[in-house]
Design a protein around this motif. Structure first.
Motif, short mmCIF file in Angstrom:
data_model
loop_
_atom_site.label_atom_id
_atom_site.label_comp_id
_atom_site.label_asym_id
_atom_site.label_seq_id
_atom_site.Cartn_x
_atom_site.Cartn_y
_atom_site.Cartn_z
N VAL A 164 41.68 76.15 15.31
CA VAL A 164 42.21 77.50 15.50
C VAL A 164 41.20 78.43 16.17
O VAL A 164 41.57 79.37 16.87
CB VAL A 164 42.70 78.07 14.15
N ASN A 165 39.90 78.18 15.95
CA ASN A 165 38.85 78.88 16.68
C ASN A 165 38.75 80.37 16.36
O ASN A 165 38.50 81.20 17.25
CB ASN A 165 39.02 78.70 18.19
N CYS A 166 38.93 80.75 15.09
CA CYS A 166 38.68 82.13 14.70
C CYS A 166 37.20 82.44 14.97
O CYS A 166 36.31 81.69 14.55
CB CYS A 166 39.01 82.33 13.22
N GLN A 167 36.95 83.55 15.65
CA GLN A 167 35.61 83.82 16.17
C GLN A 167 34.58 84.15 15.09
O GLN A 167 33.39 84.06 15.33
CB GLN A 167 35.70 84.97 17.18
N PHE A 168 35.05 84.52 13.90
CA PHE A 168 34.15 84.92 12.83
C PHE A 168 33.86 83.81 11.84
O PHE A 168 33.18 84.02 10.85
CB PHE A 168 34.74 86.12 12.07
N CYS A 169 34.39 82.60 12.10
CA CYS A 169 34.36 81.51 11.12
C CYS A 169 33.42 80.39 11.56
O CYS A 169 33.51 79.91 12.70
CB CYS A 169 35.77 80.97 10.93
N LEU A 170 32.56 79.95 10.66
CA LEU A 170 31.63 78.87 10.98
C LEU A 170 32.34 77.55 11.23
O LEU A 170 31.92 76.75 12.06
CB LEU A 170 30.63 78.69 9.82
#
Length: 396
Positions: A164-170
């Motif tokens: 999904v590539n959420c920008q805030f997630c490691l």
């Protein structure tokens, strides 16, 4: 089950003590019907099959030597044929100062996935209205502490990595490696229950499918795991919550399920512009499409949909953002509540934690506008076990 089924890899057993070989033909993860089919050559009577099922899902056996209800000859025959219980093994454990534990758990191919045990929970179930654990009695605007939640929560992964590539997630830094099988998903839970010596029927356990991966991009295995955990292990679906980034086809399938967990939506932004910047999935299904799909999910009496909102310093945590969120959710015409999550930092993730006063003001504004809002307590931040921090990190 998985292409890696026939690989032999040295891992640790569910107790975390003894090295064993990963089974070539694991039985854990099979329904009773699948178990009957897999063991058809043994011509076992139904009562004997039920003993095998009990060993897998109630006894949590890691080897046939533990299953003394079965004759020694049958245990030897099962082992000789390559069958093994197949309970996933905990490879490594990290313990936080707050009692949270993060585990690396081995899959059938030796790949590891992360699972988190939170004694006392994190307040995430507050106000969901399901009535299964008293959460519906909590008042909006109040954090839920240890006194309110004398239970534990297990955070479960559905994939190794995430697409999904959420920008805030490691986890997004891993990309997607592979889906987990139903046995690997449910096995995380059972491996942790066994480690913690949980007594089913006495201890209160909540499950949140909010670990590594997007559950609705591995829908069939996720729901098969839910059924295993409910029907075989004995955890009610009313104590399970699944979080999705907004996979509309998955939400629509979920709406048709006769038995299902509670639903949480990762909103994380007041509008499509901000959401697309922090969650690229919004380009495929925008907020309006997600809300339309959620409205089709039939809710149980007093149940509320949870909207998860990660607060990013200066990005989505200002008064104007709170105003837009309140307006959006009031117009959604849904029984709902909001979980506010203070962003948990990770290396090379270009965001900052919000100020405490901004978090408090955001919550106060939502509550003042009639939108129930709760602040989830961070758990295990010091060992990279908190929300958005799971990345198969091998150091605490």
């Amino acid at each position: 089950m998985t292409a890696g089924r026939n690989n032999l890899t040295t891992i640790l057993d569910a107790s975390g003590r003894l090295p064993v070989h990963a089974p070539a033909r694991p039985l854990f993860g099979l329904s009773f019907e699948e178990l009957s089919e897999a063991l058809a050559d043994f011509r076992l009577p139904p009562w004997r099959l039920r003993q095998v099922r009990h060993a897998l899902y109630r006894q949590w056996a890691a080897s046939w030597s533990e299953v003394t209800t079965l004759p020694q000859e049958l245990r030897e025959s099962l082992e000789k044929a390559g069958f093994a219980p197949g309970l996933p093994g905990i490879v490594e454990t990290f313990r936080s100062v707050d009692g949270t534990e993060r585990y690396l758990i081995a899959g059938h191919d030796g790949q590891t996935v992360e699972t988190v045990w939170m004694p006392g929970g994190d307040g995430g179930e507050a106000g969901d209205g399901s009535g299964s654990d008293g959460a519906g009695d909590d008042r909006p605007g109040e954090d839920s502490g240890e006194a309110a939640y004398q239970r534990a929560t297990i955070c479960v992964s559905s994939q190794i990595g995430c697409a999904v590539n959420c920008q805030f997630c490691l986890t997004a830094r891993l990309g997607i490696i592979r889906n987990l099988t139903a046995g690997e998903i449910a096995g995380q839970v059972v491996a942790v229950l066994k480690r913690q010596q949980v007594e089913m029927g006495r201890d209160r356990i909540n499950l949140v499918f909010m670990g590594m991966g997007e559950p609705f991009l591995n829908y069939d295995a996720f729901m098969d795991a839910v059924r295993l955990l409910s029907d075989e292990v004995g955890i009610p679906v009313s104590r399970m919550t699944v979080s999705t980034s907004g996979i509309v086809p998955g939400i629509l399938r979920f709406a048709e399920e006769p038995v299902r967990p509670k639903l949480a939506i990762s909103l994380n932004a007041p509008d499509d512009i901000v959401r697309e910047a922090v969650m690229p999935i919004n380009r495929k299904w925008d907020i309006a499409e997600v809300l339309d799909a959620v409205r089709k999910v039939p809710l149980r009496a007093k149940e509320r949909v949870t909207f998860e909102y990660v607060l990013l310093g200066g990005v989505n945590d200002q008064p104007e953002h709170a105003e837009t969120v309140a307006r959006l959710l009031r117009r959604a015409n849904l029984p709902l509540k909001v979980n506010l999550i203070v962003w948990n930092p990770g290396p090379d993730v270009p965001y900052t934690m919000p100020k405490a006063e901004d978090v408090a003001a955001f919550q106060e504004y939502l509550v003042g506008k009639g939108v129930p809002a709760y602040i989830r307590r961070p758990r295990g931040r010091d060992i990279y076990a908190a929300c958005g921090q799971l990345k198969r990190t091998v150091s605490g």
